[in-house]
Design an enzyme around this catalytic site. Structure first.
Site, PDB file in Angstrom:
ATOM      1  N   TYR A   8      27.139 -11.628   1.633  1.00 42.62           N
ATOM      2  CA  TYR A   8      26.860 -12.037   3.013  1.00 42.62           C
ATOM      3  C   TYR A   8      27.369 -13.461   3.205  1.00 42.62           C
ATOM      4  O   TYR A   8      26.592 -14.387   3.406  1.00 42.62           O
ATOM      5  CB  TYR A   8      25.360 -11.983   3.299  1.00 42.62           C
ATOM      6  CG  TYR A   8      24.778 -10.581   3.264  1.00 42.62           C
ATOM      7  CD1 TYR A   8      25.169  -9.630   4.192  1.00 42.62           C
ATOM      8  CD2 TYR A   8      23.822 -10.238   2.313  1.00 42.62           C
ATOM      9  CE1 TYR A   8      24.612  -8.350   4.174  1.00 42.62           C
ATOM     10  CE2 TYR A   8      23.269  -8.965   2.299  1.00 42.62           C
ATOM     11  CZ  TYR A   8      23.670  -8.023   3.235  1.00 42.62           C
ATOM     12  OH  TYR A   8      23.110  -6.778   3.222  1.00 42.62           O
ATOM     13  N   ASN A  67       8.476 -10.521   1.075  1.00 44.81           N
ATOM     14  CA  ASN A  67       9.915 -10.507   0.828  1.00 44.81           C
ATOM     15  C   ASN A  67      10.669 -11.073   2.028  1.00 44.81           C
ATOM     16  O   ASN A  67      10.499 -10.589   3.145  1.00 44.81           O
ATOM     17  CB  ASN A  67      10.392  -9.077   0.569  1.00 44.81           C
ATOM     18  CG  ASN A  67      11.884  -9.013   0.290  1.00 44.81           C
ATOM     19  OD1 ASN A  67      12.343  -9.470  -0.750  1.00 44.81           O
ATOM     20  ND2 ASN A  67      12.647  -8.461   1.220  1.00 44.81           N
ATOM     21  N   GLU A  68      11.481 -12.084   1.766  1.00 45.36           N
ATOM     22  CA  GLU A  68      12.357 -12.670   2.793  1.00 45.36           C
ATOM     23  C   GLU A  68      11.612 -12.847   4.114  1.00 45.36           C
ATOM     24  O   GLU A  68      12.119 -12.503   5.179  1.00 45.36           O
ATOM     25  CB  GLU A  68      13.600 -11.806   2.984  1.00 45.36           C
ATOM     26  CG  GLU A  68      14.375 -11.637   1.699  1.00 45.36           C
ATOM     27  CD  GLU A  68      15.786 -11.110   1.903  1.00 45.36           C
ATOM     28  OE1 GLU A  68      16.045 -10.530   2.961  1.00 45.36           O
ATOM     29  OE2 GLU A  68      16.621 -11.308   1.000  1.00 45.36           O
ATOM     30  N   LYS A 102      24.451  -0.342  -2.286  1.00 43.14           N
ATOM     31  CA  LYS A 102      24.516  -1.359  -3.342  1.00 43.14           C
ATOM     32  C   LYS A 102      24.026  -0.828  -4.688  1.00 43.14           C
ATOM     33  O   LYS A 102      23.860  -1.587  -5.640  1.00 43.14           O
ATOM     34  CB  LYS A 102      23.712  -2.601  -2.941  1.00 43.14           C
ATOM     35  CG  LYS A 102      24.275  -3.291  -1.702  1.00 43.14           C
ATOM     36  CD  LYS A 102      23.650  -4.645  -1.456  1.00 43.14           C
ATOM     37  CE  LYS A 102      24.095  -5.221  -0.122  1.00 43.14           C
ATOM     38  NZ  LYS A 102      23.511  -4.530   1.053  1.00 43.14           N
ATOM     39  N   TRP A 128      20.021  -5.682  -7.156  1.00 45.26           N
ATOM     40  CA  TRP A 128      19.835  -4.908  -5.927  1.00 45.26           C
ATOM     41  C   TRP A 128      21.000  -3.960  -5.789  1.00 45.26           C
ATOM     42  O   TRP A 128      22.076  -4.399  -5.546  1.00 45.26           O
ATOM     43  CB  TRP A 128      19.747  -5.831  -4.711  1.00 45.26           C
ATOM     44  CG  TRP A 128      19.267  -5.087  -3.503  1.00 45.26           C
ATOM     45  CD1 TRP A 128      20.025  -4.623  -2.471  1.00 45.26           C
ATOM     46  CD2 TRP A 128      17.909  -4.697  -3.221  1.00 45.26           C
ATOM     47  NE1 TRP A 128      19.222  -3.971  -1.567  1.00 45.26           N
ATOM     48  CE2 TRP A 128      17.926  -4.004  -1.999  1.00 45.26           C
ATOM     49  CE3 TRP A 128      16.693  -4.871  -3.901  1.00 45.26           C
ATOM     50  CZ2 TRP A 128      16.764  -3.477  -1.431  1.00 45.26           C
ATOM     51  CZ3 TRP A 128      15.552  -4.344  -3.326  1.00 45.26           C
ATOM     52  CH2 TRP A 128      15.604  -3.657  -2.093  1.00 45.26           C
ATOM     53  N   ASN A 151      16.471 -13.961  -3.654  1.00 41.56           N
ATOM     54  CA  ASN A 151      17.401 -12.879  -3.320  1.00 41.56           C
ATOM     55  C   ASN A 151      18.704 -13.545  -2.910  1.00 41.56           C
ATOM     56  O   ASN A 151      18.780 -14.142  -1.842  1.00 41.56           O
ATOM     57  CB  ASN A 151      16.881 -12.053  -2.140  1.00 41.56           C
ATOM     58  CG  ASN A 151      15.550 -11.380  -2.430  1.00 41.56           C
ATOM     59  OD1 ASN A 151      15.104 -11.336  -3.571  1.00 41.56           O
ATOM     60  ND2 ASN A 151      14.923 -10.838  -1.399  1.00 41.56           N
TER      61      ASN A 151
END
Ligand code: L9D
Ligand code: CA
Length: 870
Positions: free
Chosen positions: A477, A404-405, A571, A551, A471
């Site tokens: 952001y 992930n990321e 969130k 999310w 994502n």
């Protein structure tokens, strides 16, 4: 059917969760059987030692010891004993009666040890387990969630009556794996794989029997083999089944489960020695880069959520019924897909997904960056194999994820040049793990979740995995929401054949914060609603997007986060206690077609306030979420008219007067009346203050913010700020403070208050605050928090933070031209990022109340103000 099995001895599986002793800290003697644990804490499992992580950022990361007494009867002699831990975060060493039994690294997968050699019968046995949650060898190295330490899932004692058993030490799996290589409407093939272990010192011949039951519980096949094992041998088997004609397919609508009972029996007298049962399902599916996801030949939009595993006050030590409750809520919302982000979750979750019909993406927690560590990579691989073997038979699972990321921290931490070796080892690991996935499970897909950066394509990660997860947080952001469409269009045009899932999108919200001018990072309920109402239709419209996983399903623990609710990533569309936010019903209205959905979206804001406009009423919007085509809204029995829904919502401008009101909504579904009702309390705030309307009024203003803020503790609403106009009140001069161009205020926690959003927002450089009020005595309260020095701004996921460089802000406070306090230096005198409340009693002449802030050094600022007539 022939050869009926005789049941005599049976495998015994029981939890041993009760009566454990626990103590935090290193201990050199705790593994000794004679060690005295009398003064340790008595606990039950599931357990975590990190409830502190809901309060403090530097929650305990270290070692914890567990001990338990286990009595084994003389009658158990000759049997085999296994200890199974469903999970211990992050690494564990197990001892029995002072002997080291085994070690496990990885916080989210199960592990089983054979303890037979160390058992004593007719006596007390001592289990001791050392757990730690500060391992650098265990993924992830960093992540946006709390690494609760402890034995937080069930512990089992498994006893097999004889020395022969189905394999128990194959990565803590059931030892039996069911493959369904070719499935169609008319026919399904399957085979059963596994291992049998002979722990006796002599050779044996056994019968291996599989009984296959259809979803109605009818025995449809019996497969029998003879197997000989030498002393100590583990023998692998693979038994092909006979094709099932017209199989009852598994799908979200009809989650049909077949069952295979696997037995080993004495070849001479047919007595059962061991037995394992597994559910499985028949379905087929594929991802198409252009057309999305298909299940059993039909196109399917994957409508999903991401889900973390914690709930205050239990942390990650959730009971099975709490896990199952979450899946029931997801199903009720109309979810057909879940991403178990960012790690393998409880068996209860997978079982529930099978039964309820929720497709699953499960993944290992390799997050943010791959450290330069061979042991780490080894644990990554082991955990991946464990996850796949432990959950292999669940038909709900369609894809295995393993990162992930992974370039996020890589890119933030290192210069371009330093990144080269990091990217290389990331790619090598990804390639290797991809091979592991395919070797373990050739029938399922693989996935990696990327953050919104083209670099994943550039470095080659996107060509390693089958399905790409993006994502995406445009409009949260940074950027604007429509950056989401643009990003997707660009990706799809460049890589039209690559299947895409939106593996995350979301925005934070805090029930105490409301705004009619919502913006990112204000944490208003309204911004989150608008955000999700924007994203979901885009996802649904683009046929090349296979689906999405919001999310996040819940507000979850993230100890390092500050923001409006410190220690929580908010969130979620459910609060931590699983009560739904209003926007949950947007999803439900969108996803459910089979039942009427009508919800007045004011539960998150049922104690409202607003400034009177001309007369003594205030008009504020009320939204409903519904899948009906039209809805009528009423206030206190009076109709406000019928409105057509658009994007599963409709909004009325509702005139509120002071006091309690009943909002009622009505529609028709399938010629039945559908209704909903909710109370709203409304506090009207006069715009012009006079002798009468000042009585009992606490005029509380959230300075430097467009948001209303209602304190949980007092229930008082701090209304949004406004400029001074003659006859009314407001700020004079200055500007709203923000740390970057997409957020307001600061995201850093303010100490000594629960009212973070009130103190985190402020106005800087203002001359003062003015109230046109009649003569009399008043109480004026000024709220401050100096956010300009020494504190560090921590904003997750957004790169470098700007910090004002000043040597302090010093000002004098005058009230009605009288010096109230001189040389005020909030930061220096009371600490930075700390809440300060100053209350003054003032006499107002006919000119009202004027608070003047007169700068001496740096700039003036004000975070909140309150006026009350005495
Ligand atoms: C990510 C976002 C999420 C975070 C996730 C991560 C967030 N940064 O919680 O772990 O995968 O809320 O910021 O995409
Ligand atoms: Ca404020």
């Amino acid at each position: 059917m022939s050869n009926p099995l005789k049941i005599k001895a049976q495998r015994q599986e029981r939890t041993i969760n009760e009566s454990w002793k626990f103590q935090k800290g290193e201990n050199l003697h705790a593994s000794d059987s004679l060690f005295n644990d009398n003064n340790w804490t008595s606990i039950n499992i599931p357990h975590t030692w990190n409830t502190d992580a809901y309060v403090v950022k530097d929650y305990y990361r270290g070692t914890g010891w567990y001990r338990k007494t286990l009595y084994l009867s003389e009658k158990d002699k000759g049997k085999m004993q296994f200890l199974k831990f469903e999970a211990a975060n992050q690494a564990a060493k197990v001892f029995l009666n002072g002997h080291f039994v085994g070690e496990h690294k990885g916080g989210y997968t199960a592990f089983t040890f054979d303890i037979t050699p160390f058992c004593i019968y007719g006596k007390r046995n001592i289990i001791a387990v050392e757990v730690n949650n500060n391992s650098s060898e265990v993924p992830p190295v960093s992540a946006d969630y709390t690494f609760f330490g402890g034995i937080y899932r069930d512990v089992w004692l498994i006893t097999t009556p004889k020395k022969q058993h189905l394999e128990l030490l194959n990565s803590a799996s059931s030892g039996v794996f069911i493959d369904t290589p070719i499935v169609s409407q008319s026919s399904a093939s399957f085979s059963v794989r596994g291992g049998i272990k002979n722990d006796a010192a002599t050779k044996v011949t056994l019968k291996l029997i599989h009984q296959v039951y259809n979803p109605d519980g009818k025995l449809i096949q019996r497969l029998e083999n003879r197997i000989s094992l030498t002393a100590g041998e583990t023998k692998k088997f693979k038994t092909p089944g006979k094709d099932v004609v017209n199989p009852q397919l598994w799908s979200p609508e009809s989650p049909n489960l077949y069952t295979i009972e696997t037995y080993i029996a004495d070849s001479k007298n047919n007595q059962i020695i061991d037995k394992v049962a597994n559910h499985f399902g028949f379905r087929w599916y594929h991802f198409d880069g252009n057309k999305g996801f298909f299940l059993n030949g039909k196109p399917y939009k994957l409508r999903g959520i991401c889900r973390h595993q914690d709930q205050p006050p239990t942390g990650n030590a959730m009971s099975d019924e709490m896990h199952r409750r979450d899946m029931l809520l997801a199903k009720d919302m109309g979810t057909n897909f879940i991403r178990l982000a960012h790690y393998p979750q409880d068996e209860a979750i997978l079982e529930q997904c099978d039964k309820l019909g929720i497709l699953v993406w499960e993944e290992t927690p390799i997050i943010d960056m791959v450290p330069d560590s061979k042991p780490f990579e080894q644990v990554c691989e082991t955990n991946l194999r464990e996850m796949i073997r432990q959950h292999y038979n669940h038909p709900a699972i369609i894809t295995w994820g393993y990162m992930n990321e992974i370039l996020l921290a890589t890119q933030r931490k290192f210069s371009k040049q330093e990144q080269v070796p990091v990217i290389k080892r990331t790619l090598d690991l990804a390639k290797h793990l991809e091979q592991v996935v395919k070797a373990e499970d050739p029938y399922r897909q693989s996935t990696i979740a990327f953050h919104g950066s083209d670099s994943y394509n550039d470095v080659g990660l996107s060509s390693i995995t089958n399905v790409i997860g993006w994502n995406l947080y445009q409009g949260w952001y940074g950027g604007k929401m429509d950056g989401f469409d643009n990003f997707l269009e660009k990706q799809h045009n460049k890589y039209p054949d690559h299947p895409i899932i939106i593996s995350e999108y979301g925005a934070g919200s805090d029930k105490r914060v409301h705004s009619f001018l919502p913006q990112s990072f204000d944490f208003s309920i309204e911004y989150q609603q608008g955000y999700l109402e924007y994203y979901l239709p885009v996802i649904e419209k683009k046929s090349y997007v296979s689906g999405s996983t919001l999310w996040n399903f819940i507000d979850f623990a993230s100890a390092l986060r500050d923001e409006s609710m410190p220690r929580i990533n908010n969130k979620g569309i459910l609060y931590t206690n699983r009560s739904p936010k209003d926007v949950f019903y947007y999803y439900k209205a969108f996803f459910r077609k089979d039942i009427p959905v009508l919800h007045i979206a004011t539960r998150d804001w049922n104690s409202r306030a607003g400034i009177e406009q001309g007369n003594d009423s205030v008009v504020q919007p009320i939204k409903i979420y519904s899948n009906l085509s039209q809805v009528e809204l009423f206030i206190d029995g009076r109709s406000l008219g019928i409105k057509k829904t658009d994007n599963y919502n409709a909004i009325w401008q509702v005139p509120f007067t002071f006091g309690k009101h009943y909002i009622y909504a009505k529609g028709v579904y399938d010629s039945r009346i559908v209704e909903d009702g909710s109370n709203v309390f409304f506090q009207t705030i006069p715009e012009q203050l006079n002798k009468d309307n000042l009585k009992g009024l606490e005029l509380a203003i959230n300075v430097g913010s467009n948001c209303y803020f209602t304190s949980d503790e007092s229930g008082l609403t701090w209304i949004c700020d406004k400029p001074y106009t003659p006859g009314s009140w407001g700020y004079v001069g200055g500007k709203m403070y923000h740390t970057n161009d997409y957020s307001i205020g600061t995201q850093t926690q303010i100490k000594n208050t629960f009212d973070n959003p009130l103190y985190q927002t402020l106005r800087t450089g203002l001359e003062g605050y003015s109230f046109d009020v009649p003569e009399g005595e008043y109480e004026v309260e000024l709220l401050f928090a100096d956010v300009f020095n020494s504190g560090t701004e921590i904003i997750y996921n957004i790169g470098d933070n700007k910090q004002a460089q000043t040597s302090g802000n010093v000002f004098d406070i005058y009230i009605n031209d009288k010096l109230a306090e001189s040389d005020v230096n909030i930061g220096a005198q009371y600490g930075y990022f700390s809440s300060v409340k100053k209350r003054f009693v003032v006499s107002a002449s006919k000119d009202g109340v004027y608070v003047k802030l007169s700068p001496k050094m740096g700039k003036t600022f004000l975070n909140g103000i309150k006026l009350r007539k005495l």
